[in-house]
Design an enzyme around this catalytic site. Structure first.
Site, PDB file in Angstrom:
ATOM      1  N   SER A 148       0.873  -1.180   0.000  1.00  0.00           N
ATOM      2  CA  SER A 148       0.000   0.000   0.000  1.00  0.00           C
ATOM      3  C   SER A 148       0.901   1.217   0.000  1.00  0.00           C
ATOM      4  O   SER A 148       2.041   1.151   0.484  1.00  0.00           O
ATOM      5  CB  SER A 148      -0.866   0.025   1.250  1.00  0.00           C
ATOM      6  OG  SER A 148      -1.522   1.281   1.366  1.00  0.00           O
ATOM      7  N   TYR A 163      -2.154  -0.659  10.449  1.00  0.00           N
ATOM      8  CA  TYR A 163      -2.221  -0.869   8.994  1.00  0.00           C
ATOM      9  C   TYR A 163      -0.932  -0.366   8.335  1.00  0.00           C
ATOM     10  O   TYR A 163      -0.310  -1.083   7.543  1.00  0.00           O
ATOM     11  CB  TYR A 163      -3.443  -0.140   8.409  1.00  0.00           C
ATOM     12  CG  TYR A 163      -3.628  -0.378   6.926  1.00  0.00           C
ATOM     13  CD1 TYR A 163      -4.293  -1.503   6.456  1.00  0.00           C
ATOM     14  CD2 TYR A 163      -3.121   0.512   5.987  1.00  0.00           C
ATOM     15  CE1 TYR A 163      -4.459  -1.736   5.093  1.00  0.00           C
ATOM     16  CE2 TYR A 163      -3.274   0.293   4.627  1.00  0.00           C
ATOM     17  CZ  TYR A 163      -3.955  -0.833   4.184  1.00  0.00           C
ATOM     18  OH  TYR A 163      -4.101  -1.055   2.831  1.00  0.00           O
ATOM     19  N   LYS A 167       1.879  -2.657   6.263  1.00  0.00           N
ATOM     20  CA  LYS A 167       2.192  -2.479   4.837  1.00  0.00           C
ATOM     21  C   LYS A 167       3.665  -2.125   4.611  1.00  0.00           C
ATOM     22  O   LYS A 167       4.274  -2.566   3.635  1.00  0.00           O
ATOM     23  CB  LYS A 167       1.262  -1.426   4.228  1.00  0.00           C
ATOM     24  CG  LYS A 167      -0.193  -1.898   4.146  1.00  0.00           C
ATOM     25  CD  LYS A 167      -0.318  -3.200   3.348  1.00  0.00           C
ATOM     26  CE  LYS A 167      -1.762  -3.617   3.151  1.00  0.00           C
ATOM     27  NZ  LYS A 167      -1.907  -4.840   2.350  1.00  0.00           N
TER      28      LYS A 167
END
Ligand SMILES: NC(=O)c1ccc[n+]([C@@H]2O[C@H](COP(=O)([O-])OP(=O)(O)OC[C@H]3O[C@@H](n4cnc5c(N)ncnc54)[C@H](O)[C@@H]3O)[C@@H](O)[C@H]2O)c1
Length: 257
Positions: A148, A163, A167
């Site tokens: 990401s 998150y 990533k």
């Protein structure tokens, strides 16, 4: 061989995790359109079966759905074994299943931290290791993991430390695998999308944020899942034989500003 021929995936077998919907479905569809037979892997078997059927009907390629919880380490080698038994080999592996969650870092629970890291990072390690072990012994292959832009930037305004961390881990882990295997025929890269309008971003709590995200993206919109299929086919194919241990950001210009 012409460059367009190099993009073809005829005779190749791929699996894509988290492929029942969203980005994974678009990646699996793109690979099949380029000629690959595709294993559609997801924890949601019913949805994966529907997606596998749709892809087979649209492309004429062989597809099959697999119910797999990718967070369970033992499932990774089992999946490789099953796909090889069903399709006759494995040349392309996409580890794409993932989740998003917003919470201020000071309030993040240990359970939510582990849930995120288990799915977004540990599962990518299990899958890459298992697919890589097979490919190292069986003529090489291409592994592509979904990172990401959050692996390189910190999104605002939503707080998502677990998150972002997961990533960044996926991107650097994939570079590390890629470097280790660079001279042994197995390439490992990441695709790092910007904001893509999938179900992951459709929750009620994110509704006010969607316009804001589009507003700070130079293209002034969210991306569509199918806009990631081109880079997926490139990385899976012989058009990208010198590309490994790299991160390919596709974000409408977001990370440049
Ligand atoms: N949507 C975005 O804007 C965006 C941006 C950057 C990166 N990504 C990444 O792209 C990937 C796909 O995102 P999406 O937007 O398509 O999400 P999505 O929620 O639409 O799809 C995720 C899929 O993963 C499956 N899944 C969840 N847990 C699983 C498990 N334990 N085992 C197997 N499958 C499981 C779900 O059933 C679902 O089909 C994720 O890794 C996500 O972090 C998304």
């Amino acid at each position: 061989m012409s460059i367009m021929d190099k993009f073809r995936l005829d005779g190749k077998v791929a699996y894509v995790t988290g492929a029942a919907q969203g980005i994974g479905e678009a990646l699996a569809t793109g690979l099949a359109e380029a000629g690959a037979d595709v294993a559609v892997v997801d924890i949601n078997l019913e949805k994966a079966e529907g997606t596998a059927k749709n892809i087979a009907e649209a492309t004429g390629r062989k597809t099959k759905a697999y119910a797999v919880d990718v967070t369970v380490a033992e499932n990774a080698p089992k999946l490789v074994e099953q796909v090889v038994a069903d399709f006759g080999g494995l040349h392309i592996a996409f580890h794409n299943a993932g989740m998003a969650h917003n919470v201020p870092s000071e309030d993040l629970s240990v359970e939510d931290w582990h849930r995120m890291i288990n799915l977004n990072m540990h599962a990518v390690f299990f899958g890459t290791q298992a697919a890589g072990r097979y490919m190292l012994e069986n003529g090489g292959g291409s592994i592509v993991n979904t990172g990401s832009m959050s692996g390189s930037i910190v999104n605002v305004p939503q707080p998502q430390i677990h998150y972002n961390t997961s990533k960044a881990g996926v991107v650097h882990m994939s570079k590390s695998f890629g470097v280790e295997w660079a001279d042994r025929g197995v390439r490992v890269n990441t695709i790092s999308p910007g904001y893509i309008g999938t179900e992951l971003l459709q929750s009620e709590e994110l509704a006010p944020l969607r316009d804001e995200w589009a507003g700070v993206t130079p293209q002034r919109r969210l991306g569509r899942p199918d806009e990631l299929a081109g880079i997926a086919v490139y990385l899976a194919s012989d058009a990208s034989t010198y590309a490994t241990a790299s991160d390919f950001i596709v974000d409408g210009g977001y990370t440049a500003v």
